[in-house]
Design a protein around this motif. Structure first.
Motif, PDB file in Angstrom:
ATOM      1  N   ASP A 166      -0.930   6.360 -37.164  1.00 29.24           N
ATOM      2  CA  ASP A 166      -1.804   6.779 -38.503  1.00 29.24           C
ATOM      3  C   ASP A 166      -2.487   5.786 -39.209  1.00 29.24           C
ATOM      4  OD1 ASP A 166      -0.408   9.322 -38.933  1.00 29.24           O
ATOM      5  OD2 ASP A 166       1.388   8.194 -39.368  1.00 29.24           O
ATOM      6  N   ILE A 167      -1.942   4.313 -38.875  1.00 27.82           N
ATOM      7  CA  ILE A 167      -2.564   3.313 -39.698  1.00 27.82           C
ATOM      8  C   ILE A 167      -2.820   2.107 -38.532  1.00 27.82           C
ATOM      9  CG2 ILE A 167      -2.424   1.252 -41.372  1.00 27.82           C
ATOM     10  CD1 ILE A 167      -0.767   3.506 -43.079  1.00 27.82           C
ATOM     11  N   ASP A 221     -10.508   0.460 -44.776  1.00 29.28           N
ATOM     12  CA  ASP A 221      -9.969   1.402 -45.786  1.00 29.28           C
ATOM     13  C   ASP A 221      -9.350   0.625 -46.772  1.00 29.28           C
ATOM     14  OD1 ASP A 221     -10.862   4.038 -44.612  1.00 29.28           O
ATOM     15  OD2 ASP A 221      -9.593   3.259 -42.923  1.00 29.28           O
ATOM     16  N   ALA A 247      -6.400   5.019 -40.504  1.00 25.77           N
ATOM     17  CA  ALA A 247      -6.949   4.239 -41.719  1.00 25.77           C
ATOM     18  C   ALA A 247      -6.609   2.741 -40.969  1.00 25.77           C
ATOM     19  CB  ALA A 247      -5.556   4.307 -42.677  1.00 25.77           C
ATOM     20  N   VAL A 276      -3.224   4.502 -48.342  1.00 33.99           N
ATOM     21  CA  VAL A 276      -4.253   4.451 -47.757  1.00 33.99           C
ATOM     22  C   VAL A 276      -4.396   5.432 -46.861  1.00 33.99           C
ATOM     23  CG1 VAL A 276      -3.227   3.116 -45.700  1.00 33.99           C
ATOM     24  CG2 VAL A 276      -5.734   2.678 -46.416  1.00 33.99           C
ATOM     25  N   LYS A 277      -5.772   5.937 -46.741  1.00 34.36           N
ATOM     26  CA  LYS A 277      -6.302   7.127 -46.042  1.00 34.36           C
ATOM     27  C   LYS A 277      -7.324   6.692 -45.148  1.00 34.36           C
ATOM     28  CE  LYS A 277      -4.647  10.606 -49.214  1.00 34.36           C
ATOM     29  NZ  LYS A 277      -4.999  11.783 -50.086  1.00 34.36           N
ATOM     30  N   PRO A 278      -7.721   7.327 -44.075  1.00 38.16           N
ATOM     31  CA  PRO A 278      -8.830   7.091 -43.060  1.00 38.16           C
ATOM     32  C   PRO A 278     -10.033   7.661 -43.701  1.00 38.16           C
ATOM     33  CG  PRO A 278      -7.414   8.692 -42.118  1.00 38.16           C
ATOM     34  CD  PRO A 278      -6.724   8.195 -43.259  1.00 38.16           C
ATOM     35  N   THR A 279     -11.031   6.702 -44.423  1.00 33.07           N
ATOM     36  CA  THR A 279     -12.285   7.180 -44.807  1.00 33.07           C
ATOM     37  C   THR A 279     -13.451   6.334 -44.334  1.00 33.07           C
ATOM     38  OG1 THR A 279     -11.748   6.508 -47.049  1.00 33.07           O
ATOM     39  CG2 THR A 279     -11.184   8.778 -46.792  1.00 33.07           C
ATOM     40  N   ARG A 323       4.943   7.087 -42.044  1.00 33.08           N
ATOM     41  CA  ARG A 323       3.577   6.609 -41.534  1.00 33.08           C
ATOM     42  C   ARG A 323       3.952   5.799 -40.529  1.00 33.08           C
ATOM     43  NH1 ARG A 323      -0.840   6.089 -45.690  1.00 33.08           N
ATOM     44  NH2 ARG A 323      -1.709   7.532 -44.354  1.00 33.08           N
ATOM     45  N   GLN A 381       8.844  12.691 -47.708  1.00 33.89           N
ATOM     46  CA  GLN A 381       7.595  12.097 -47.126  1.00 33.89           C
ATOM     47  C   GLN A 381       7.705  11.809 -45.714  1.00 33.89           C
ATOM     48  OE1 GLN A 381       6.473   8.464 -49.139  1.00 33.89           O
ATOM     49  NE2 GLN A 381       4.496   8.856 -48.650  1.00 33.89           N
ATOM     50  N   ASN A 398      -9.341   9.052 -36.424  1.00 31.54           N
ATOM     51  CA  ASN A 398      -8.637   9.403 -37.784  1.00 31.54           C
ATOM     52  C   ASN A 398      -7.653   8.521 -37.842  1.00 31.54           C
ATOM     53  OD1 ASN A 398      -8.464  10.763 -40.128  1.00 31.54           O
ATOM     54  ND2 ASN A 398      -6.964  12.074 -39.143  1.00 31.54           N
TER      55      ASN A 398
END
Length: 410
Positions: free
Chosen positions: A125-126, A173, A149, A402-405, A6, A3, A147
């Protein structure tokens, strides 16, 4: 297939060391570095006892840290606020709105731009924020078009408004609440349930525990002195003045009692509290230690720990007291009330009710059997429910998923 790590920017825009700082550090010491690449972003390189800075502590655990320099409030902002106070003296809500707008112009928006630049430059990413939504608005503004999260770790009972809720629901998010009570406050203010997860604060239940004897010797306190204590910032929210008022009642009712009260911490209320103790005629019984790096040593020395706060999240210091088998008396507020089953694992009283607080002080002073029963049950509750491993795993689960939405406005 391995993986991908992040990349996380952790934002802490606080000015002083507190329980939230310690919880953050306990997480960072244990978080899986193979999965999460964390950089901390601070506004202030604040210190704790003996001049130890947050930068120094983070460096010692190999967490990189950057600082966004802060400027002083400009003169025009001060003038505008004074004008607003004069012309809107009849409307508290109006004054709040104008003050919030002025602060957004000179402080929040510039910080948001600096954060956005940092997020873009290093490809995070976050954005993981360590406070509450109303104190982290610049983070939401910074990440909104990116983009990235947005994760809020809400460490205290939040102060919310419709505007703040709207921003959170649109841009956030995930929100990690430190207690079910904090999550309930968020939901009651309209924050989407799908955003919220409760991961209770926790402590290391396997750590070596001090005896408190060294503290008693250093303070010159004899074994036959009953020791009340409190630990935390000396600020209005902690309401140490209520504790002193209750001690005044206790002292009047039991002038024969041999006791002292130790206040561990520093803050703007210190001089006011010192004057209050002097006015009550027992300044010689109240010890102000200032900030200390070894709070557990003090908790171990106390017979009773008192937390009189107006609001909390899920106070680590209560968990630590319970683990150390020190009696806890706390105000019946979010977080504290979640930890204490009054009469079984500690004693609660309605916030501000100094008469009941004084009665509780009298109870535990008189009754050693009650103290033993409360502390035994409290210690077992911490061991069974609040081990640090559960806290770390819970936060890692949120950060890993968690994802950026960007949600639609509601």
């Amino acid at each position: 297939m391995a993986q991908q790590r992040r990349k996380i920017l952790l934002l802490d825009n606080g000015k002083e060391w507190g329980g939230g700082t310690n919880s953050m550090l306990e997480l960072l010491k244990r978080i899986d570095r193979q999965r999460f690449d964390i950089t901390c972003c601070f506004y202030y390189n604040y210190t704790r006892g003996e001049g130890e800075t947050i930068e120094k502590v983070l460096n010692s655990i190999q967490i990189p840290v950057i600082f966004i320099p802060q400027r002083k409030q400009p003169g025009w902002a001060k003038i505008c606020k004074e004008v607003a106070r004069a012309f809107l003296f009849f409307s508290k809500s109006g004054r709040k709105k104008v003050t919030a707008y002025i602060d957004s112009q000179w402080r929040i928006k510039p910080n948001a731009m600096a954060l956005r630049e940092q997020l873009q430059k290093d490809g995070y990413d976050i954005l993981y924020m360590n406070n509450q939504p109303g104190s982290n608005l610049e983070g939401y503004l910074a990440a909104e078009p990116l983009n990235v999260a947005v994760v809020q770790h809400c460490r205290i009972e939040p102060v919310m408004s419709q505007a703040i809720t709207k921003i959170v629901n649109h841009t956030g998010d995930a929100i990690i609440a430190v207690s079910h009570g904090v999550e309930s406050v968020l939901l009651n203010h309209g924050v989407k349930k799908s955003l919220c997860t409760t991961v209770p604060n926790a402590i290391d239940i396997h750590q070596p525990l001090p005896s408190g004897e060294a503290v008693l010797r250093s303070l010159g306190i004899s074994d036959d002195t009953f020791l009340f204590g409190s630990i935390g910032s000396l600020i209005p929210r902690k309401s140490c003045h209520h504790t002193l008022e209750a001690l005044h009642r206790f002292h009047q009712q039991h002038p024969e009692a041999k006791w002292k009260f130790v206040l561990v911490g520093e803050g703007a209320d210190r001089e006011k509290l010192q004057r209050q103790a002097a006015d009550y005629g027992f300044a010689d019984r109240v010890i102000f230690t200032g900030f200390r790096n070894n709070p557990l040593d003090y908790l171990a020395a106390f017979d009773v720990f008192i937390l009189a706060s107006k609001s909390e999240g899920l106070p680590r210091v209560v968990l630590e007291s319970m683990l150390l088998k020190t009696v806890v008396i706390g105000s019946n507020v979010t977080g504290t009330a979640e930890l204490i089953d009054s009469g079984r694992t500690g004693l609660l009283y309605p916030y501000g009710d100094t008469v009941m607080l004084a009665s509780h002080l009298q109870q535990v002073w008189r009754d050693s059997a009650l103290r033993d029963a409360l502390t035994q049950a409290a210690c077992q509750r911490v061991i069974d429910n609040y081990a640090i491993e559960h806290y770390v795993a819970g936060v890692e689960a949120v950060l890993g998923a968690v994802k950026p939405t960007r949600n639609e406005y509601v």
